[in-house]
Scaffold this active site. Sequence first.
Site, PDB file in Angstrom:
ATOM      1  N   ALA A  50       0.373  -6.188   2.569  1.00  0.00           N
ATOM      2  CA  ALA A  50       1.151  -7.281   3.146  1.00  0.00           C
ATOM      3  C   ALA A  50       2.254  -7.710   2.191  1.00  0.00           C
ATOM      4  CB  ALA A  50       0.236  -8.462   3.469  1.00  0.00           C
ATOM      5  N   HIS A  87     -11.762 -11.536   3.452  1.00  0.00           N
ATOM      6  CA  HIS A  87     -10.511 -10.836   3.141  1.00  0.00           C
ATOM      7  C   HIS A  87     -10.329  -9.582   3.991  1.00  0.00           C
ATOM      8  CE1 HIS A  87      -7.079  -9.698   0.739  1.00  0.00           C
ATOM      9  NE2 HIS A  87      -7.651  -8.577   0.343  1.00  0.00           N
ATOM     10  N   HIS A  94      -1.997  -5.462   5.009  1.00  0.00           N
ATOM     11  CA  HIS A  94      -3.168  -6.215   4.561  1.00  0.00           C
ATOM     12  C   HIS A  94      -3.149  -6.314   3.041  1.00  0.00           C
ATOM     13  CE1 HIS A  94      -7.477  -6.096   3.049  1.00  0.00           C
ATOM     14  NE2 HIS A  94      -7.381  -7.287   3.610  1.00  0.00           N
ATOM     15  N   SER A  95      -3.343  -7.525   2.516  1.00  0.00           N
ATOM     16  CA  SER A  95      -3.497  -7.748   1.085  1.00  0.00           C
ATOM     17  C   SER A  95      -2.273  -7.211   0.331  1.00  0.00           C
ATOM     18  CB  SER A  95      -4.805  -7.100   0.614  1.00  0.00           C
ATOM     19  OG  SER A  95      -5.164  -7.517  -0.670  1.00  0.00           O
ATOM     20  N   MET A  96      -2.466  -6.301  -0.625  1.00  0.00           N
ATOM     21  CA  MET A  96      -1.316  -5.740  -1.332  1.00  0.00           C
ATOM     22  C   MET A  96      -0.323  -5.118  -0.364  1.00  0.00           C
ATOM     23  SD  MET A  96      -1.152  -2.745  -4.252  1.00  0.00           S
ATOM     24  CE  MET A  96      -1.361  -1.442  -3.029  1.00  0.00           C
TER      25      MET A  96
END
Length: 287
Positions: free
Chosen positions: A105, A263, A101-103
């Site tokens: 990912a 997000h 997820h996010s960073m």
Amino acid sequence: MTLPVEEVRLSLPHIELAAHLYGPEDGRPVLAVHGWMDNAMSFARLIPKLRGLRIVAVDLAGHGHSDHRPPGAGYSLWDNVYDLLQVAEQFGWQRFSLLGHSMGAIVATLLAGSLPQRVERLALIDAIIPHTVAPEEAPGELAKALEAQLAFDARRKRVHATFEKAVEARMKARVPVNREAAELLAQRGVMPVPGGYIWRTDSRLTLPSPVRFTLPQALAFVRRLACPVKLIMPSAGMLKKTSGAEALLRSLSIEISELPGGHHLHLEDEAGAQAVADCFNRFFQAT
């Protein structure tokens, strides 16, 4: 839905990380990687809804219960990539999948693009490549990072009078979350100190990156992927808010599903977590 979770400590050659271990021992091996300033509790709602997976949800260095990097060290994306590779080595996983997820990912994509022979599947939420710069911007980026390091004072960490105040601070952070998500993250991220409570995260994580990839460099990792890729794009997430990102993503050889939510859609409520789980269950079980 509940799923037994085991708290583990991973003594890597260079650092000790904490993690949650989920699922049957014979399940598909998966490393779950949270976002910036979050921790393994980012997946507390999602992972119990996933089926047939042996998941190690790590606290990245400087987050949650994991060690902080030593004085003088930084928090580059590629340092996290190496940490994850060492976690896989510790479990004896020559082939494994990644959920990020996010960073997390972004870190997962860099690992899968660097060593495509090691990664079976790549499941991503609201990110795939890091923020990029034009080549001529690199000197200014490094200058900004160096000046920030000189001015940094680790003693400035904010002490919150109560646990609830610490939760409220996370709700209003640079990447805000709702109260339920903040409370889940706080279970692993907040600790008592004299005078109140602090977030465990290393303050150096807020320092700017000294080096960033150019767009062609970042895309080279995606184009080198050799595994199936599933990207969840929340309707009110960061990718949707980034100019040109959607058109760029549609040009890549990856599978994209747009879901309602923000997000942290996999963490903020059960409906969002279930929608993400439905997508990823089909993805991981596909032949």
